[in-house]
Design an enzyme around this catalytic site. Sequence first.
Site, short mmCIF file in Angstrom:
data_model
loop_
_atom_site.label_atom_id
_atom_site.label_comp_id
_atom_site.label_asym_id
_atom_site.label_seq_id
_atom_site.Cartn_x
_atom_site.Cartn_y
_atom_site.Cartn_z
N CYS A 1 105.79 86.36 87.86
CA CYS A 1 104.66 85.83 88.24
C CYS A 1 104.18 86.25 89.41
O CYS A 1 104.52 86.47 90.33
CB CYS A 1 104.65 84.33 88.03
SG CYS A 1 103.08 83.54 88.23
N GLN B 1 87.36 73.37 95.31
CA GLN B 1 88.91 73.55 95.90
C GLN B 1 90.13 73.16 94.98
O GLN B 1 89.77 72.06 94.41
CB GLN B 1 88.94 73.03 97.38
CG GLN B 1 88.01 73.31 98.27
CD GLN B 1 88.29 74.79 98.80
OE1 GLN B 1 89.29 75.37 98.71
NE2 GLN B 1 87.42 75.26 99.59
N GLU C 1 73.07 78.87 99.24
CA GLU C 1 74.08 79.53 98.38
C GLU C 1 73.44 80.40 97.32
O GLU C 1 72.24 80.31 97.02
CB GLU C 1 74.79 78.32 97.38
CG GLU C 1 75.45 78.41 96.17
CD GLU C 1 76.81 79.23 96.38
OE1 GLU C 1 76.91 80.24 95.72
OE2 GLU C 1 77.51 78.91 97.53
N ASP D 1 71.44 85.38 98.98
CA ASP D 1 72.86 86.31 99.04
C ASP D 1 73.13 86.53 100.21
O ASP D 1 72.60 87.26 101.15
CB ASP D 1 72.53 87.45 98.30
CG ASP D 1 73.83 88.50 98.03
OD1 ASP D 1 74.88 88.15 98.54
OD2 ASP D 1 73.99 89.29 97.32
N ASP E 1 81.57 78.49 104.68
CA ASP E 1 82.82 78.51 103.75
C ASP E 1 83.00 79.73 103.00
O ASP E 1 82.75 79.43 101.68
CB ASP E 1 83.02 77.16 103.25
CG ASP E 1 84.38 77.00 102.46
OD1 ASP E 1 85.26 77.84 102.62
OD2 ASP E 1 84.46 76.25 101.55
N CYS F 1 89.52 81.89 104.11
CA CYS F 1 90.62 82.08 103.26
C CYS F 1 91.15 83.17 103.51
O CYS F 1 92.36 83.67 102.52
CB CYS F 1 90.49 81.67 101.87
SG CYS F 1 88.97 82.76 101.06
#
Length: 453
Positions: free
Chosen positions: A96, A285, A336, A363, A385, A411
Site C-alpha cells: 500500500c 482536515q 477561496e 484563484d 493554508d 503540507c
Amino acid sequence: MKKRTSVQFYSSRSARQQSKSLLLVPALRVEKLSHDGRGIAYWQNKPVFINGALPSELVKVDITSSRARFFEASVTTLIEPAPARISPECQHFASCGGCHWQFVEAEQQLLWKQQAVIEQIQRIAKTEVKTVAPVIGSQPWGYRHRARLACRVVKGQLHLGFRSSQSEQIVEVTQCLTLVPQLRQLLGPLQDRLSSLKGKHSIGHIDMAQGNTTLGIALRLVKPLPETDLQQLEHWATQHNVCVWLNYGPDHELVPLRAEQPETLFYSLYNEEIRLNFLPTDFIQANPYINEAMVKQAIDWLQPFAGGALLDLFCGIGNFTLPLAKDSGADITGVEVSKSALKRCLHNAQLNGVTNVTTYQADLSVAKPLPRSLKGKEFSGILLDPPRAGALEVVNQIAELKSQRVVYISCNPATLARDTAVLVKHGYKLLQLGVLDMFPHTAHIETMALFTR
C-alpha cells in the site's frame, strides 16, 4: 515504546523490478532524511534518495532512476538497521502507498519531521527559525476521519483500496489501521455491496467521511446506476446507518441517495461552540484531533482583536474563518477558488450566527491573485493554508497589505521554504515554527509558521 525484537524488512520493489538496474552500487551508509521521508546517501559525488531507508543504516540498493544531479533508489538488502526501525503493524504495508513510515518509532518520526522542515528552511530560504514550537502529536492509529478509496473491477469482482507505493495499481485493502473504527468496519460491507451492483463499472472512486454523528460516502459515477442498483444501495445504507451521495462530477451538485437522510455531515470546533457542515467531497482536515489543536494555535499566533481585520486565504468551508471570527470581534475576509466551498463557508457562518465574515472567490495560484477590492485595506493578520503547490503568487503580494503577522500552514516543506524566502525578502522574520503530526506513520509533514515584520 514498541519492541524491535523481530524487526521485519519489506522491499518495496519486486525481484523483476530490481533486476532492471544495470548499475552496480556498493553498500551505502544513509546520512539523513529528505523532506519527503527518503533516506539520503552519497555515491559518485551525487545524492542517492532511497525509499525505505533511515539515517545511520547500511543498505544495498537498486537504482531506479539516474538523473544528472542525483539518483533514486529502493532498498534491496538491509545490512545494518537503525535503532529506530520497528516492525510495521499493517498487513498491507509492503504494497500500500499509504502510511509508509510504519517501520519508524513514533517519537523518532516526529523528531525527523521537525528536522526536515528546519533543514529545508535553512537551505532554501537561508534563514534561521527563532523559536521552534513543541510538536503537536496525534494518537497513532484510528485518527483518519476521511479517505478516498480507488476502485477497480477484475473478473466481475469490485476491489476497493489505495494506490500502490510504486505504481498506479490499486492495492485492495480489507482493513486500514489509520481509519477511525467506524470507517474501518465499513470497508468489507461496502465492497460486498458494490460488487453485487450491475453498474459497478460506473464507479470511479469513493469519498468516505465520518461526521460527529453520521457516516457518509459519495460515489463518483461516470454514468447513472440502474434503478435496481439504487434500491440495493438504499437498503444497504439504511441497514448500516450511512448517508450516501451520488457524485456525477465537479460541475454537479451531489445527489442524496435517500430523501430522508441529512443534507450534510458536520464536525465541531472550538469546544463544540462551532458547527461546520460538509459533504464527503469537501476538503476537510483528515485528523480532527490535530485540526482542533491547529486552529487554536493559529488563533493564538494571529492574536485577533475587536475592530481588527484578518485575511484568511484558501479559506475553504471556514475551518479557520469561523473560529477566528466567533469571539474576537475582528472582521474576517475569506478568499477561496471553489464556489461550492465558499457557499458552504457562508452557510456555516449563518448557521453559527457569525456576521463578521466576508468572502471572495479568486484563484490564488495565478499572478496577482488577490481581488482588487482588497487593495489598500490593512489587515492585522493574514492566514494561509495552501495546497502542496504552496502560495508563491500570494506571498509576492502580501507585502502590499502591510500585515504585521502572517501564519502560514503548510503540507509541503519544500514550498514552505520557497515561500519563506519571498516573505523574508519582503521584510518578514520567521518568528516561530512548529510541526503538527497530521498523518502519523507517513512522511507527510504539516507545519505552522509565524512571520512578523
